[in-house]
Design a protein around this motif. Structure first.
Motif, PDB file in Angstrom:
ATOM      1  N   LEU A 172       0.845  -1.191   0.000  1.00  0.00           N
ATOM      2  CA  LEU A 172       0.000   0.000   0.000  1.00  0.00           C
ATOM      3  C   LEU A 172       0.884   1.246   0.000  1.00  0.00           C
ATOM      4  N   LYS A 173       0.490   2.241  -0.809  1.00  0.00           N
ATOM      5  CA  LYS A 173       1.234   3.515  -0.831  1.00  0.00           C
ATOM      6  C   LYS A 173       1.080   4.245   0.498  1.00  0.00           C
ATOM      7  N   PRO A 174       2.035   5.061   0.910  1.00  0.00           N
ATOM      8  CA  PRO A 174       1.784   5.974   2.027  1.00  0.00           C
ATOM      9  C   PRO A 174       0.585   6.848   1.662  1.00  0.00           C
ATOM     10  N   MET A 190     -16.056  -4.922   9.101  1.00  0.00           N
ATOM     11  CA  MET A 190     -15.503  -4.235   7.929  1.00  0.00           C
ATOM     12  C   MET A 190     -14.480  -3.238   8.442  1.00  0.00           C
ATOM     13  N   THR A 191     -13.236  -3.418   8.029  1.00  0.00           N
ATOM     14  CA  THR A 191     -12.119  -2.691   8.614  1.00  0.00           C
ATOM     15  C   THR A 191     -11.440  -1.831   7.557  1.00  0.00           C
ATOM     16  N   GLN A 192     -11.272  -0.560   7.905  1.00  0.00           N
ATOM     17  CA  GLN A 192     -10.592   0.368   7.001  1.00  0.00           C
ATOM     18  C   GLN A 192      -9.226   0.689   7.609  1.00  0.00           C
ATOM     19  N   ILE A 193      -8.181   0.415   6.836  1.00  0.00           N
ATOM     20  CA  ILE A 193      -6.819   0.654   7.313  1.00  0.00           C
ATOM     21  C   ILE A 193      -6.216   1.784   6.483  1.00  0.00           C
ATOM     22  N   THR A 194      -5.699   2.788   7.148  1.00  0.00           N
ATOM     23  CA  THR A 194      -5.053   3.892   6.440  1.00  0.00           C
ATOM     24  C   THR A 194      -3.568   3.855   6.771  1.00  0.00           C
ATOM     25  N   LYS A 195      -2.747   3.962   5.731  1.00  0.00           N
ATOM     26  CA  LYS A 195      -1.293   4.006   5.953  1.00  0.00           C
ATOM     27  C   LYS A 195      -0.871   5.468   5.920  1.00  0.00           C
ATOM     28  N   ASP A 196      -0.258   5.954   6.995  1.00  0.00           N
ATOM     29  CA  ASP A 196       0.118   7.377   6.990  1.00  0.00           C
ATOM     30  C   ASP A 196       1.449   7.575   6.261  1.00  0.00           C
ATOM     31  N   GLU A 198       4.299   8.197   7.253  1.00  0.00           N
ATOM     32  CA  GLU A 198       5.453   7.520   7.888  1.00  0.00           C
ATOM     33  C   GLU A 198       5.358   5.999   7.768  1.00  0.00           C
ATOM     34  N   GLY A 199       4.263   5.517   7.177  1.00  0.00           N
ATOM     35  CA  GLY A 199       4.118   4.069   7.005  1.00  0.00           C
ATOM     36  C   GLY A 199       3.397   3.373   8.150  1.00  0.00           C
ATOM     37  N   HIS A 200       2.860   4.157   9.118  1.00  0.00           N
ATOM     38  CA  HIS A 200       2.112   3.526  10.216  1.00  0.00           C
ATOM     39  C   HIS A 200       0.680   3.241   9.769  1.00  0.00           C
ATOM     40  N   LEU A 201       0.124   2.151  10.317  1.00  0.00           N
ATOM     41  CA  LEU A 201      -1.245   1.754   9.947  1.00  0.00           C
ATOM     42  C   LEU A 201      -2.236   2.209  11.012  1.00  0.00           C
ATOM     43  N   HIS A 202      -3.358   2.777  10.564  1.00  0.00           N
ATOM     44  CA  HIS A 202      -4.429   3.216  11.472  1.00  0.00           C
ATOM     45  C   HIS A 202      -5.684   2.448  11.098  1.00  0.00           C
ATOM     46  N   THR A 203      -6.341   1.882  12.107  1.00  0.00           N
ATOM     47  CA  THR A 203      -7.451   0.969  11.850  1.00  0.00           C
ATOM     48  C   THR A 203      -8.775   1.501  12.384  1.00  0.00           C
ATOM     49  N   GLU A 204      -9.824   1.407  11.575  1.00  0.00           N
ATOM     50  CA  GLU A 204     -11.184   1.767  12.026  1.00  0.00           C
ATOM     51  C   GLU A 204     -12.107   0.623  11.660  1.00  0.00           C
ATOM     52  N   GLN A 205     -13.067   0.300  12.545  1.00  0.00           N
ATOM     53  CA  GLN A 205     -14.016  -0.778  12.223  1.00  0.00           C
ATOM     54  C   GLN A 205     -15.417  -0.231  12.013  1.00  0.00           C
TER      55      GLN A 205
END
Ligand code: SAH
Length: 222
Positions: A172-174, A190-196, A198-205
């Motif tokens: 996944l791109k930053p 249903m989980t949405q993951i965002t890569k910031d 800096e490459g860190h993953l943030h998760t929302e359900q």
């Protein structure tokens, strides 16, 4: 899926319009997603004998023990994916090809992987015959992704993943997003993951769903 002609008449369009309004009433807000669902003839993705089922808001068997997802689920997941024109999108689980076609209507260039050879062969041929462009299909194990085509703006998994597949997160791109049904067989969130950046993953359900499982390795001819 024995399809001899690609007809899309007033009756089909009317049934589809009603389905789109039903999905809207269930809470889908994105006009772009609703328009895409209005544009793709879902009955082409089912055997012609099952026309009446194509425009019900229900999943339906497509062979090889797999299903085409419920239209509301497709809309919900697509809305969370937040696709923009020209995005490079990786899909895991080509199945009937329906979800991939919805993504191309939003302007995406889609790369889709299917592990069932029979389904892959059938859907590849169908997509060519029906004239859907901007979809490249691959026979393989979605857990591995497509390193040669990475990175992707968006990744969508359309089978239930027991955990976040890390090889995919790496592709996944930053600034990119991945949407997947995450959880045990029988119930996923249903989980949405965002890569910031800096490459860190943030998760929302977002709500619970039931998908067929994401299985390891390729399946052979059966
Ligand atoms: N997106 C599809 C829904 C398919 S159902 C559609 O619009 O019709 C889920 C699909 O994921 C099945 O076809 C299944 O074979 C496939 N699948 C499961 N695990 C997989 C894996 N590891 N790699 C690729 N495909 C997988």
């Amino acid at each position: 899926m024995v399809i001899h002609k690609f007809e899309d008449n007033y009756r089909h369009k009317g049934l589809r319009r009603k389905l789109v309004e039903e999905i809207r009433s269930k809470g889908i807000r994105s006009e772009a997603v609703l328009k895409a669902m209005d544009e793709v003839p879902r009955h082409w993705f089912l055997d012609p004998a099952f026309l009446e089922f194509a425009y019900q808001d229900k999943p339906f068997p497509i062979g090889c023990d797999q299903t085409i997802s419920q239209p509301y689920t497709v809309a919900f997941q697509t809305e969370l994916l937040d696709v923009k024109p020209f995005h490079k999108v990786l899909e895991i689980g080509t199945g009937s090809g329906y979800q991939a076609c919805i993504l191309t209507k939003l302007g995406a260039r889609v790369y889709s992987i299917e592990r069932q050879k029979k389904l892959f062969d059938r859907t590849k041929e169908f997509l060519q015959k029906a004239g859907f462009r901007n979809i490249k299909v691959f026979y393989g194990d979605g857990y591995l992704g497509l390193p040669t085509y990475a990175p992707f703006d968006r990744i969508i998994i359309t089978a239930a993943a027991p955990e976040i597949p890390m090889a995919l997160a790496q592709q996944l791109k930053p600034g990119g997003k991945m949407v997947l049904p995450l959880g045990k067989p029988g119930l996923q969130y249903m989980t949405q993951i965002t890569k910031d950046e800096e490459g860190h993953l943030h998760t929302e359900q977002h709500g619970s769903f039931v998908f067929v499982p994401m299985l390891p390795d390729k399946a052979n001819g059966d």
